[in-house]
Structures are given as structure tokens and as C-alpha cells.
Scaffold this motif. Structure first.
Motif, mmCIF file in Angstrom:
data_model
loop_
_atom_site.group_PDB
_atom_site.id
_atom_site.type_symbol
_atom_site.label_atom_id
_atom_site.label_comp_id
_atom_site.label_asym_id
_atom_site.label_seq_id
_atom_site.Cartn_x
_atom_site.Cartn_y
_atom_site.Cartn_z
ATOM 1 N N TYR B 6 -42.151 39.711 -33.089
ATOM 2 C CA TYR B 6 -42.068 40.742 -34.120
ATOM 3 C C TYR B 6 -42.543 42.111 -33.630
ATOM 4 O O TYR B 6 -42.079 43.132 -34.109
ATOM 5 C CB TYR B 6 -42.919 40.352 -35.345
ATOM 6 C CG TYR B 6 -42.352 39.265 -36.206
ATOM 7 C CD1 TYR B 6 -41.030 38.862 -36.090
ATOM 8 C CD2 TYR B 6 -43.139 38.631 -37.148
ATOM 9 C CE1 TYR B 6 -40.509 37.867 -36.879
ATOM 10 C CE2 TYR B 6 -42.630 37.624 -37.955
ATOM 11 C CZ TYR B 6 -41.310 37.252 -37.815
ATOM 12 O OH TYR B 6 -40.818 36.265 -38.611
ATOM 13 N N GLU B 7 -43.458 42.107 -32.669
ATOM 14 C CA GLU B 7 -44.001 43.398 -32.215
ATOM 15 C C GLU B 7 -42.949 44.252 -31.543
ATOM 16 O O GLU B 7 -43.095 45.465 -31.434
ATOM 17 C CB GLU B 7 -45.155 43.199 -31.216
ATOM 18 C CG GLU B 7 -46.315 42.409 -31.740
ATOM 19 C CD GLU B 7 -46.381 41.039 -31.096
ATOM 20 O OE1 GLU B 7 -47.114 40.874 -30.123
ATOM 21 O OE2 GLU B 7 -45.667 40.142 -31.559
ATOM 22 N N MET B 50 -47.685 41.683 -40.021
ATOM 23 C CA MET B 50 -49.068 41.715 -39.575
ATOM 24 C C MET B 50 -49.518 40.380 -39.020
ATOM 25 O O MET B 50 -48.886 39.348 -39.232
ATOM 26 C CB MET B 50 -49.989 42.175 -40.706
ATOM 27 C CG MET B 50 -49.780 41.534 -42.020
ATOM 28 S SD MET B 50 -50.704 42.477 -43.267
ATOM 29 C CE MET B 50 -49.942 41.880 -44.731
ATOM 30 N N GLY B 51 -50.628 40.427 -38.329
ATOM 31 C CA GLY B 51 -51.217 39.216 -37.770
ATOM 32 C C GLY B 51 -51.788 38.357 -38.886
ATOM 33 O O GLY B 51 -51.987 38.815 -40.009
ATOM 34 N N TYR B 168 -47.244 36.864 -35.669
ATOM 35 C CA TYR B 168 -47.102 37.795 -36.784
ATOM 36 C C TYR B 168 -46.331 37.188 -37.945
ATOM 37 O O TYR B 168 -45.474 36.347 -37.767
ATOM 38 C CB TYR B 168 -46.404 39.078 -36.320
ATOM 39 C CG TYR B 168 -47.327 39.892 -35.457
ATOM 40 C CD1 TYR B 168 -48.008 40.976 -35.990
ATOM 41 C CD2 TYR B 168 -47.549 39.551 -34.141
ATOM 42 C CE1 TYR B 168 -48.882 41.700 -35.217
ATOM 43 C CE2 TYR B 168 -48.436 40.265 -33.350
ATOM 44 C CZ TYR B 168 -49.095 41.345 -33.903
ATOM 45 O OH TYR B 168 -49.960 42.058 -33.134
#
Lengths: 149, 208
Positions: B6-7, B50-51, B168
Motif C-alpha cells: 500500500y505504501e 494506515m498501519g 497497512y
């Protein structure tokens, strides 16, 4: 993974299918609390070794041994591995909790670490407390009495 | 470019998902409104990637007890969809449908549970229908599963299922406004990465 020495309490919150492992060397009063999520590390870069049972346990043992812990004295207590959702038809989610339990047991056996107690399986989430001074572990679940083991 | 986690998503790709999130949540609110027979509006939904730890803090800490409805997606798109129902939302649903709310989750009997599962299921289905219509894909959903427990453990389910691939979660949160009250609602969409790539390609934003 959290490690501490002396009269301290380590906590990991809301273990579902994940497993919390309390490593303890009673003579040194050295304890570590590891929280693993998956049974086997298949990452190519292996950037998160502590997320997996196999690499997580080995890494924790390595760090404890670096502090002087001995495997012959070391014990482990584990909690978690629940199945949070039951999907009708059985096709659904791979039972990660059960696979985690099996993987943790197999790896502890291979690494010659004594498994002293376990609170695993079922379908409840658990918060795990580990008193490093005494080696006592405690599991807190929603709507149930605390379990010491 | 094929995304590996996802990053790596570009801002265009994230914007696209945000748009899908808005449309999906809008449909879910409409479905809820029809089911309850009263007006339900939404505030601007927030789509965040987000994590796990961040996601847990965002919805109120790991040990808080909550009700979760989970549906697994398959077909053109695989993944998990989760509807997290906080007590305020639970009470609006139960008071409207059954005429009686609850003080705590322990009071949930079979009838109340079944009402919550149905609402969760309808909201998720409305969301997925909007998404699949937009992208022109077919998505099958399983029968909904239900759990009341610490939300840390409930959120860990999609994390563990796809945790080998990413750290994520994609979360879509918006507040529903009903009877003049604003209640938080969270829908979580966790596609597997293959499906995420497929979806972005279908929507024409993957720069391949």
C-alpha cells in the motif's frame, strides 16, 4: 517484542488469532513478551522477523541469550490463537489461529524450550499480562474472569 | 506499475480509492436510511491507509469492545470487508428496528444480533455494489460473520489474512447523522494486493 529484567509487568493487548509468548529465565528474572501474527515467515526481504512465529521465536531467543539467558532454564507460556469469526460454509478464512498454535508448538519443540502453560484456541480475544519477577501470566478476556496460569 | 504494498500507491491512486470510499459509504448510508425508514446523512468520509497500530488508535484503542460484521469477498476482487459498529450506532439501529436499545454489548440476544448482522451486511453489500458497478467487475460476498469482542482482535483479522503482503489497512470512516445525532461508523475494506492492482487498472488510474 518487549524485554525486561526484574519486577516488571509486560502487557500485550487484544490477541485474537495472534499469539503472545512469555519467555522467562527465572534465575536472571529476565523476561520477554513476543507478539506474533502469522505462523511462517515467507517475506522475501524479511524486514519484520518478529511478526512471524518461526523467525520471531528465534530472534527473541537470540536476544535473551545475548543477555545471559540459558535455554535449559528458560520456559515459555503462550496465549491467543483464537478464531474470531466463524464464516458459514467453511470456505472462508484460513484458520490462522490454529496454524499459529501448531507452528509455535513445533518451533518451541525444535528449539528445546519448555512450554509451561497455554491459554489458546477458542473464540475470545485475550489481553496478556506477564509478571517477569514471578513468571506468572494472566489472561483477561471480555465478559470473563481473569485466568492466571 | 504493479503495486507490491500500500505504501507504493501514488497520490492519484489514493485519491481514486478515496472517491470509491465516498461513493461506497454514501450508498451504505442510503441503504441504512431505507432500512431504518428515517433520514441518515453522512459527513465527509475519511479514507485512510494506515498501519495496524495507528488504525487501532484511530478507532479507540485495542481493548474497547465493539461489534464487528465481517464479509469475505471473492470473484474479480478478493479481500475482506468489515463493519465496526460502536454502541451509539448499535443503539440507533436497535431502537428503530426493535424499539429498545442496550446499555452494553452483553445485553445482545439472538434477535438483536441478527438485526445488527443484517444492517452490517446491507451496508457492506451497498458499498461493494457501488464499487463493483463503478469498476465494472463482479464481486461475490460470503454470508456475514459476527463477533463482539475487543476491537484490536477484530481488526487483526484482515491484518493477519493479508499480513504476509502488507502492514497497512485501508479504512473508511465517516460519521452518520441520524435524528440530529452524529455517530461514528467505520467500514474497512482490505483488498488483497492482486485485487487492488486489478481494481486500479480497471478504473484506469494504474500507470502501466
Amino acid at each position: 517484542m518487549k524485554m525486561t529484567q526484574g519486577e516488571n509487568v509486560l502487557v500485550t493487548y487484544a490477541l485474537g488469532s495472534c499469539i503472545g509468548l512469555c519467555f522467562h529465565d527465572p534465575r536472571l528474572k529476565l523476561g520477554a513478551l513476543l507478539h506474533i501474527m502469522l505462523p511462517i515467515n515467507m517475506e522475501t526481504g524479511r524486514t519484520h522477523p518478529l511478526k512471524y512465529a518461526d523467525t520471531g521465536i528465534r530472534e527473541t531467543l537470540r536476544q535473551m541469550e545475548a543477555k545471559g539467558a540459558m535455554r535449559s532454564r528458560m520456559t515459555v507460556k503462550i496465549a491467543g490463537g483464537a478464531k474470531m469469526f466463524e464464516i458459514a460454509g467453511g470456505s472462508g478464512l484460513g484458520n490462522i489461529g490454529q496454524r499459529n498454535i501448531e507452528s509455535v508448538n513445533a518451533i518451541l519443540k525444535r528449539e528445546n524450550i519448555r512450554l509451561l502453560g497455554q491459554e489458546v484456541g477458542g473464540k475470545v480475544a485475550r489481553t496478556l499480562f506477564f509478571d517477569v519477577g514471578s513468571g506468572q501470566a494472566c489472561v483477561r478476556s471480555y465478559g470473563q474472569k481473569d485466568i492466571f496460569f | 506499475m504493479t503495486i507490491k504494498n500500500y505504501e507504493q500507491m501514488s497520490s492519484l491512486e489514493i485519491d481514486t480509492l478515496r472517491e470509491i470510499g465516498s461513493i461506497g459509504t454514501g450508498n451504505a448510508a442510503t441503504a441504512l436510511s431505507q432500512m431504518l425508514g428515517k433520514e441518515v446523512r453522512i459527513t465527509l468520509p475519511e479514507v485512510r491507509i494506515m498501519g495496524y497500530n495507528e488504525a487501532i488508535e484511530w478507532i479507540g484503542g485495542p481493548e474497547a469492545v465493539t461489534a464487528g460484521v465481517l464479509v469475505k469477498m471473492s470473484g474479480d476482487m478478493g479481500g475482506i470487508m468489515l463493519s465496526v459498529q460502536k454502541l451509539e450506532l448499535v443503539n440507533i439501529i436497535l431502537e428503530t428496528m426493535l424499539g429498545k436499545g442496550i446499555q452494553s454489548y452483553e445485553e445482545l440476544a439472538e434477535l438483536e444480533q441478527s438485526a445488527l448482522i443484517e444492517i452490517g451486511n446491507i451496508m457492506i453489500s451497498a458499498f461493494v455494489t457501488a464499487l463493483s458497478g463503478l469498476a465494472g467487475i463482479n464481486v461475490n460476498l460470503t454470508v456475514p460473520a459476527f463477533a463482539v469482542d475487543m476491537q484490536g482482535a477484530i481488526l487483526a483479522v484482515p491484518m493477519a489474512e493479508y499480513g504476509g503482503m502488507s502492514d497497512y489497512l485501508m479504512t473508511i470512516g465517516g460519521n452518520f447523522v441520524c435524528d440530529g445525532k452524529e455517530v461514528p461508523s467505520h467500514l474497512m475494506l482490505s483488498p488483497d494486493l492482486r485485487s487492488l492492482n486489478f481494481l486500479l487498472r480497471k478504473l484506469g488510474v494504474s500507470n502501466e
